[in-house]
Enzyme design. Structure first.
Site, PDB file in Angstrom:
ATOM      1  N   CYS B  87      -6.981  -9.247   0.437  1.00 10.16           N
ATOM      2  CA  CYS B  87      -6.270  -7.998   0.119  1.00 10.16           C
ATOM      3  C   CYS B  87      -5.646  -7.366   1.355  1.00 10.16           C
ATOM      4  O   CYS B  87      -4.886  -6.412   1.244  1.00 10.16           O
ATOM      5  CB  CYS B  87      -7.202  -6.999  -0.547  1.00 10.16           C
ATOM      6  N   LYS B 332      -5.373   2.360  -6.544  1.00  7.16           N
ATOM      7  CA  LYS B 332      -5.892   2.740  -7.861  1.00  7.16           C
ATOM      8  C   LYS B 332      -4.774   2.954  -8.877  1.00  7.16           C
ATOM      9  O   LYS B 332      -4.859   2.479 -10.004  1.00  7.16           O
ATOM     10  CB  LYS B 332      -6.734   4.015  -7.710  1.00  7.16           C
ATOM     11  N   HIS B 336      -2.023  -2.675  -6.981  1.00  4.37           N
ATOM     12  CA  HIS B 336      -2.589  -3.479  -5.893  1.00  4.37           C
ATOM     13  C   HIS B 336      -2.181  -4.943  -6.015  1.00  4.37           C
ATOM     14  O   HIS B 336      -2.990  -5.800  -6.354  1.00  4.37           O
ATOM     15  CB  HIS B 336      -4.113  -3.314  -5.913  1.00  4.37           C
TER      16      HIS B 336
END
Lengths: 141, 392
Positions: B87, B332, B336
């Site tokens: 990520c 959120k 993402h």
């Protein structure tokens, strides 16, 4: 499609998965599990003696994996049980390990709860059942 | 060491785009970036490109994704390399681009990121999301990434008295922020009642504590600070950039209520910039799960360790507060798309520091210094950046 751990790869970890064999650093005396090439405590020692962990420890943290959120290789188990607890356990010899909790008590799982390792079926891949350790609440002594 | 400036930035909207693959997503972000450069830029001037991606289009292009994408936008001969740190791939693309310029080797470098997550079956998605942690132990305990962060949340609750409602306050704040952001995936405010009662994922998390799966891409153009004025009168200077790693498995770490990689990366970035956390006017932090934003407050020095809940209670990190965090909506609610996320944060900050977040309710006024924070997986890697408004 699951996380692929080949049979040979799993086999190489049998002493950890089946017997919880750990390494005691000959430099600082602390216990590493799973094994490292260099001790994770003193970052110096690279010679170890093997010791067998007691499997006894206390819950350091906990969660409950919901059926819909389980990894695919655990999906059947999750749909059968609805959900299952996963715990991070601090063993009496020092290392922390992560595993499922079986036979949970009626009361809520909490930090500090004593547990003991048990040998269980973990999952199945390539037609072979993979065994390893889980934890259960320690019997009251 | 050469100074580094950002002179252009662009990104796709994050979300679900069945008609776009990684090439189309990348091209869209790239062309928006090119458009954003005020003057003097020709694509052939690029020296190098770092492109972050975890799955390279859900695995369709295992190797050499970067030249594939650069060839698609007419730059087949630019030195191009893929960067992967789960990520944090996008953040590490920027970090490598910044280091390349700082070294004096290159003058003009592209940092970008792309991810195509919505193409895959949910089974396959859960498979590859869970294999950037410690596969042999964490995964075979039946845990997922949500499960690993849930263990961190439960321990934080135990050590510091964090309540379930505090987790939801992060989700509510970031969803509210996303409403005005045209690039966000979920532009919908949620109530405390909704946030507390979502479908369970990994106790204490429900679906509202988790970032979504997203398609998206982002691109950032960096140059040697000394030449920034050749391209714009409003550059954004990269004053500090730090990166660090940690044990991949949480069972190997001393603490699970702090990410050591974030602390170390931020210390490096603050030191390079010659500032501290109190100087930061706003931040984009890595809220892949609600607890992750709470951990970030302590690790970035926004509060003492263990006191993050008070920042939420006092509204300090909401838009209009003293230190707005995730004005974009964060992972959120903005979304993402793994490899793009770190570069998307830089896009948001580039806009904000140039007063170009056109929607009035979103623009943070009179800000000078901003920070972005991008984490790989459960904290195996982290990158932190400090930006300063230039020009005027």
């Amino acid at each position: 499609m699951g996380a692929h751990i080949s049979i040979p790869m799993y086999q190489r970890a049998v002493s950890q998965k089946y017997r919880m064999l750990a390494q005691k650093c000959l430099h600082c005396g602390k216990v590493n599990f799973p094994p490292k090439a260099v001790c994770k405590y003193c970052l110096t020692g690279s010679k170890f003696e093997h010791i067998q962990l007691s499997g006894r420890g206390k819950i350091y943290s906990h969660t409950i994996i919901a059926g819909g959120g389980a990894p695919p290789e655990f999906a059947a188990e999750a749909s059968c049980k609805g959900s299952y607890p996963v715990v991070l356990v601090e063993l009496e010899e020092g290392p922390k390990v992560i595993a499922q909790l079986v036979n949970p008590l009626d009361r809520e799982i909490s930090v500090g709860m004593p547990v003991t390792a048990v040998f269980r079926k973990i999952y199945e891949e390539e037609g072979v059942i993979r065994y390893g350790f889980k934890f259960m609440p320690a019997p009251v002594s | 060491m050469e100074g580094v400036a950002i002179i252009g930035a662009g990104q796709t909207t994050y979300g679900d785009f069945p008609n776009k693959g990684i090439k189309e997503l990348f091209a869209e972000a790239y062309f928006e970036m090119v458009q954003s450069v005020d003057y003097g830029f020709e694509p052939q001037m690029l020296h190098s490109a770092y492109i972050g991606s975890l799955s390279t289009g859900s695995g369709f292009q295992l190797g050499q994704m970067a030249p594939l994408l650069m060839g698609h936008v007419g730059l087949p001969h630019v030195n191009a390399v893929r960067i992967e740190n789960a990520c944090a791939s996008g953040g590490f693309a920027i970090y490598n681009a910044a280091c390349a310029i700082a070294s004096g080797k290159f003058d003009l470098v592209l940092a970008a990121g792309v991810e195509k997550m919505r193409d895959v079956s949910s089974n396959k998605g859960r498979y590859w999301l869970g294999v950037s942690g410690d596969t042999e132990y964490e995964r075979l305990a039946g845990s997922t990434f949500a499960g690993i962060y849930a263990l961190m949340a439960a321990r934080y609750m135990h050590e510091y008295g964090l309540k379930r409602e505090h987790l939801s306050m992060v989700a509510i704040k970031n969803h509210r922020h996303a409403v005005a952001n045209p690039k966000a995936q979920f532009r919908k405010a949620i109530t405390m009642e909704q946030a507390l009662n979502g479908v369970p994922v990994a106790h204490p998390f429900n679906v509202w504590d988790c970032s979504p799966t997203s398609d998206g891409a982002a691109a950032v153009l960096l140059c040697r600070a000394g030449m920034a004025k050749n391209f714009t009168s409003k550059p954004v200077y990269l004053r500090g950039f730090g990166a660090a790693s940690d044990y991949l498995a949480i069972h190997d770490r001393d603490s699970i209520t702090s990410l050591a990689a974030t602390s170390k990366a931020s210390a490096e970035a603050y030191k390079q910039a010659g500032i501290g956390p109190r100087d930061i006017d706003f931040a984009e932090v890595h809220d892949c799960f609600t607890i992750a934003e709470i951990l970030a407050y302590g690790d970035l020095g926004f509060c003492e360790q263990g006191r993050a809940q008070y920042l939420l209670e006092e509204g300090i990190t909401q838009l209009g507060g003293k230190l707005p965090v995730n004005a974009s909506g964060g992972l959120k609610a903005k979304g993402h798309p793994i490899g793009a996320t770190g570069c998307g944060m830089a896009c948001e900050i580039f806009k904000q520091l140039r007063d170009e977040a056109k929607e009035d309710t979103r623009q943070i006024k009179n800000a000078r210094l901003a920070l972005s924070h991008n984490v790989g997986g459960s904290g195996g890697t982290a990158a932190v950046f400090i930006y300063e408004r230039g020009g005027q």
